[in-house]
Enzyme design. Structure first.
Site, PDB file in Angstrom:
ATOM      1  N   GLY A  18      56.110   3.538  35.191  1.00  0.00           N
ATOM      2  CA  GLY A  18      57.359   4.265  35.385  1.00  0.00           C
ATOM      3  C   GLY A  18      57.166   5.748  35.119  1.00  0.00           C
ATOM      4  O   GLY A  18      56.083   6.200  34.729  1.00  0.00           O
ATOM      5  N   CYS A  19      58.224   6.502  35.328  1.00  0.00           N
ATOM      6  CA  CYS A  19      58.131   7.958  35.218  1.00  0.00           C
ATOM      7  C   CYS A  19      58.032   8.409  33.761  1.00  0.00           C
ATOM      8  O   CYS A  19      57.098   9.127  33.387  1.00  0.00           O
ATOM      9  CB  CYS A  19      59.316   8.617  35.919  1.00  0.00           C
ATOM     10  SG  CYS A  19      60.927   7.963  35.440  1.00  0.00           S
ATOM     11  N   TYR A  20      58.976   7.973  32.915  1.00  0.00           N
ATOM     12  CA  TYR A  20      58.891   8.349  31.500  1.00  0.00           C
ATOM     13  C   TYR A  20      57.604   7.792  30.882  1.00  0.00           C
ATOM     14  O   TYR A  20      57.006   8.415  30.010  1.00  0.00           O
ATOM     15  CB  TYR A  20      60.079   7.782  30.725  1.00  0.00           C
ATOM     16  CG  TYR A  20      61.420   8.389  31.068  1.00  0.00           C
ATOM     17  CD1 TYR A  20      61.654   9.750  30.883  1.00  0.00           C
ATOM     18  CD2 TYR A  20      62.460   7.605  31.553  1.00  0.00           C
ATOM     19  CE1 TYR A  20      62.903  10.299  31.169  1.00  0.00           C
ATOM     20  CE2 TYR A  20      63.705   8.156  31.844  1.00  0.00           C
ATOM     21  CZ  TYR A  20      63.919   9.503  31.653  1.00  0.00           C
ATOM     22  OH  TYR A  20      65.149  10.049  31.931  1.00  0.00           O
ATOM     23  N   THR A  27      54.840   7.455  32.188  1.00  0.00           N
ATOM     24  CA  THR A  27      53.677   8.284  32.513  1.00  0.00           C
ATOM     25  C   THR A  27      53.699   9.555  31.666  1.00  0.00           C
ATOM     26  O   THR A  27      52.695   9.927  31.064  1.00  0.00           O
ATOM     27  CB  THR A  27      53.690   8.660  34.011  1.00  0.00           C
ATOM     28  OG1 THR A  27      53.537   7.459  34.774  1.00  0.00           O
ATOM     29  CG2 THR A  27      52.564   9.624  34.349  1.00  0.00           C
TER      30      THR A  27
END
Lengths: 344, 344, 344, 344
Positions: free
Chosen positions: A147-149, A151
């Protein structure tokens, strides 16, 4: 040329995959599916793409059939059967959703409300964060793209965690995200007058990226590592900024901290450790697969503060998925991904 | 009617003072000074005010002469002589700058680069944060109005600090600020294309509001209390959001935490402790003197997270200054300050 | 005290009415209705209003019953029966929707898809644009409050139209609107990532405010007056800027044009004709009932360009509705409406 | 490889040139100059470029010396001597400023306050708008690259002007621009709190792009063609939207208008004429050299409305300059310029 398929092509992650794949020299988009826009050209849904692609949205089976590798950008639960079908057809599967990210079924059930359909498939899946788990990605058939967070935060803290420079207290992760992270779906928290001129913390200490972050950090540390994670929505389209606060186990100079980060990421083509005094910000990485990291030290409280900045749609989603594809297909890892971010 | 004067009326804090004072039922603006715009009408500098005021900018002495109370919104160092002159003339002085905020001359010198001109005057100055130091403000002649971050952070953490619910570790304060906080002066970090679509941490663990916060919290706690403070610029005009992270000394329920805050602020007209589950955000307080506070608990790391939101120009500057004026002049504290914030 | 009721209180126009009425010295909010939030407190729906109102949303009949005047902010078609019921109960009705604005039933049917339910009621309704039709509003029971664009455009061009200074060609009206104008409903064109960093013309020469504008201008001119009207969405919350282009029938100096506007609006408390050289912009009128107008002349093409700026939610909706209420109830027209706009 | 030099590399146009040239397969950046940052690496000034270029800013002569083609992005007046020097050294010169755009010295003097230093050089310069003047650009040594508004407006109206479908009245051009158009210099009209939440018309009917537009349109029409031009600043980073209003000489169907545009631009790789019903907007062209055009007809006033959208920094500045370079160097015109715009 690698034939790539996108399942869920008209959501934001799918559309961003299309944008990046259209610019990839070794890939052709073989198919794209969309439940909402079946039969429509992708460029009708996203007029920005007009003249660059004639891809028409079809059903999922047709996409799997035509592709060497299938990217799926779907709500939780939907990727499990698709991955099985894709692997059975002898193709690779890269999942941008959360179905294969967590190694604990109970955590998956707790945070996503689904159960594992096929434990063997779960066991086969590799977690696609190349900077930390590159070796296991090579040769994989099934990749769980982070996911973005999940990463941004590990990028900010990994060198300290891996090298055991921290005391064992939880790491505080204060994250700020652009609104594309919430996707294409209309919600009150993406309504322009609600977001504009605001700053909204949400899911305080209860966001489902928490167990995923902790899983990654625990692996890197070799022991259980917990985070206090608070995400905030800020009125920008793209970007995640993670500001992380940690307590050092032993006294270190700012220089030593900085050297640690420089060395740790020395061979990483997508990570830029900023010079001392500079501060990472999302404006410098937008539309690129880069992650900027800056390291700071507060001697008066013995706190290390690290800041990472990524484009949530690229390094936080579609770009990293393509980075994983490059690894799987033995291409140079940066192929099609070295876009210079605009300065403004 | 109280005759109020504004020194530095064409800066952002001065202009906001003018806006709020024009709406105050017990005040008339007797004079306003501006180095850059002497001789000009304030409404020429801020056309939004046209038809609401005919005040013409003059020199400082004329303002002091005509006023019962002088508000000064000036760069560091300039308020010291003005305050002396104003008190000598038998008037009150409310300083929106930092010249009288710090009780340690060495801290003032370290962070602001000036020395005290008159220690007796410094000793007389009271710190104008009514919610915590109301008693000392009554009857004062010289008030040091707090800074914006130094209002938002103590509001978020005071109940825990005062009641000794925390372990002694530093408090982590991650703050997000709108751009009016940087004032009217043109700088690269207020240039639209730099700020828009960005999120910029700055002065990490080195912002000069740090010693002021620690001074307030140390007083409230009764022992030395330190903070790790990181401010961020976000692309909005107004607002400060403070997200504060603290470790509890003993186990507490979310309910108990919430009750603590409700009780602590029960009689404060400008503080709204949000119901459990709700989260403070800057959109709900803009253009008002309110401070919204929400309280959250992360049981898995035993961390309390509190969020406060203020309008940096009102509760973080001009509104709080008028709140102090009301106290000094024995007016009801909310006089002229109960503006309902717009919902959008 | 006037007892005011709001039907459709949780939409944006209704919520803005509540904000302004709560600040009105001669009004108390007697009731508010909401189909979506019946039984909820208004401040739960809009937390910005917490502590300022305890109004609970009920059904419509209860609101009518408790009120002296009913404001309705509803989708097209729904106000007709409500107005009838309200007048029958001996109360006043001010409609923020379009049901009573057009004097031609066929135009209403063409643009809004409904028919007149009661022609007598339609005949009784007065068009609530006080600057042009003040006399007819006094004593009215039923007021049709103008739309936002249909306020901004006539304000910009009326002096020229009334005084016959123009040739008979259509007037070109290029308007830019903030996103609150689209209301609270979630739509693709209010989705943050769609609007942010964009500028979207829409309903080009086909917006349903066109016949309403032409009706007003035709009345003012005394002969048929047409407009080419193009609205644009810009990424701001509030404001309408109308840039209008007209051809002069005879040669005039810039000074003469300016004098015409100054005189025309000399007695209007909410209209500010800017000095020569200044340009109207939405930033100077937000949160106020003001309309700023600037007048410009392009001698090389003999074109007059006038610019008006309003806050679409205030002068373009709720504020003007209250201005009409003041007239009906014989209050000074500015009662509760003289808010100084913030400068930033 | 073509050796390209950039004079004025640290301004916004220069920095955007660097970004695009770094991605151009046939170009290497041989040198870059900056008065303010001589001796600094370009990536220090724009950290977004870190790792993508090691170019160090030098003086101008060094840049000319090392280059085959020199791009200059300088304030008015400064390009004249530089162009002369560059041509004398046997290199090509592409000017992003205004020194060689106007064919009338008196117009240049009136609008820019300078005189021609070398009329022969002025006579040699070609106006670099490839879609209209491609033939004259081939083989040129000195190209005057158009301004941003002067690209957007002619693109929107050329098919009608060239084919004499309009009556002879002036064309009304209402333009909206992002803030990067104002460049890197700090000014009140680029200060974040001034621009954000605003919409500012400026230089109404007095912007110096007016004579340049009229020069282009007059050439295309074959007779004097005038415009009423009003630019507006809107709170976005990039983009120009031109909304143009024209009166048809004869009755035409919407279909005929649309066909005219489709045919006119049929062979233009950077122009996308949108399908009927679609509307051009800046969000669909950002970071690309594309120009989107949509055509609309208002039958009730016989007005054609056309809308064009470009990225002011690309098609409106640096991208078009590179397009001109490609032509001069006999490269395919789209080389290095076919960037797919992001959808969000």
């Amino acid at each position: 040329m690698i034939k790539a398929g996108i399942i869920g092509a008209t959501g934001y992650a799918g559309a961003e995959l299309a944008r990046l794949l259209l610019d990839h020299p070794e890939v052709t988009i073989a198919g794209a599916s969309s439940v909402s826009y079946e039969g429509k050209r992708l460029a009708e849904v996203y007029p920005a793409y007009e003249q660059f692609t004639d891809v028409v949205c079809t059903g999922e089976d047709e996409v799997i059939d035509k592709s060497d590798v299938v990217f799926a950008a779907l709500p939780a639960g939907l990727s499990q059967p698709l991955a099985k079908k894709t692997l059975a057809a002898g193709k690779k599967f890269i999942d941008l959703g959360a179905d294969f990210r967590l190694e604990s079924e109970s955590a998956y059930e707790k945070w996503y409300g689904h159960r594992w359909e096929d434990p063997a498939l779960q066991a086969e899946a590799v977690y696609g964060m190349p900077e930390f788990f590159r070796a296991s990605i090579k040769g994989a058939r099934l990749v769980a793209n982070p996911g973005c967070y999940t990463t941004a935060v590990p990028m900010a803290v990994a060198p300290l965690v891996v090298n055991h420079w921290l005391v064992d207290y939880p790491i505080t992760c204060d994250c700020k995200s652009g609104i594309t992270g919430a996707g294409r779906q209309l919600t009150e928290s993406t309504h322009f007058p609600v977001i504009n001129e605001g700053c909204h913390p949400y899911k305080i200490a209860s966001h489902r990226h928490t167990p995923e972050m902790e899983q990654t950090l625990t692996k890197l540390a070799g022991h259980i590592t917990e985070v206090t994670f608070v995400p905030h929505l800020i009125p920008v389209n793209r970007g995640i900024l993670a500001t992380c606060y940690m307590t050092l186990a032993n006294s270190r100079t700012a220089q030593a901290l900085h050297d640690l980060y420089r060395q740790f990421y020395a061979d990483e083509p997508f990570v830029r450790v900023l010079p001392e005094g500079a501060v990472a910000n999302i404006a410098s990485v937008r539309y690129s697969n880069l992650c900027d990291v800056s390291v700071h030290f507060d001697p008066h409280t013995n706190t290390v503060i690290t800041v990472s900045a990524i484009d949530n749609m690229v390094k936080g989603a579609a770009g990293q998925a393509i980075q994983n594809m490059n690894i799987i297909f033995d291409l140079p890892e940066t192929t099609g991904l070295l876009h210079l971010p605009p300065a403004f």
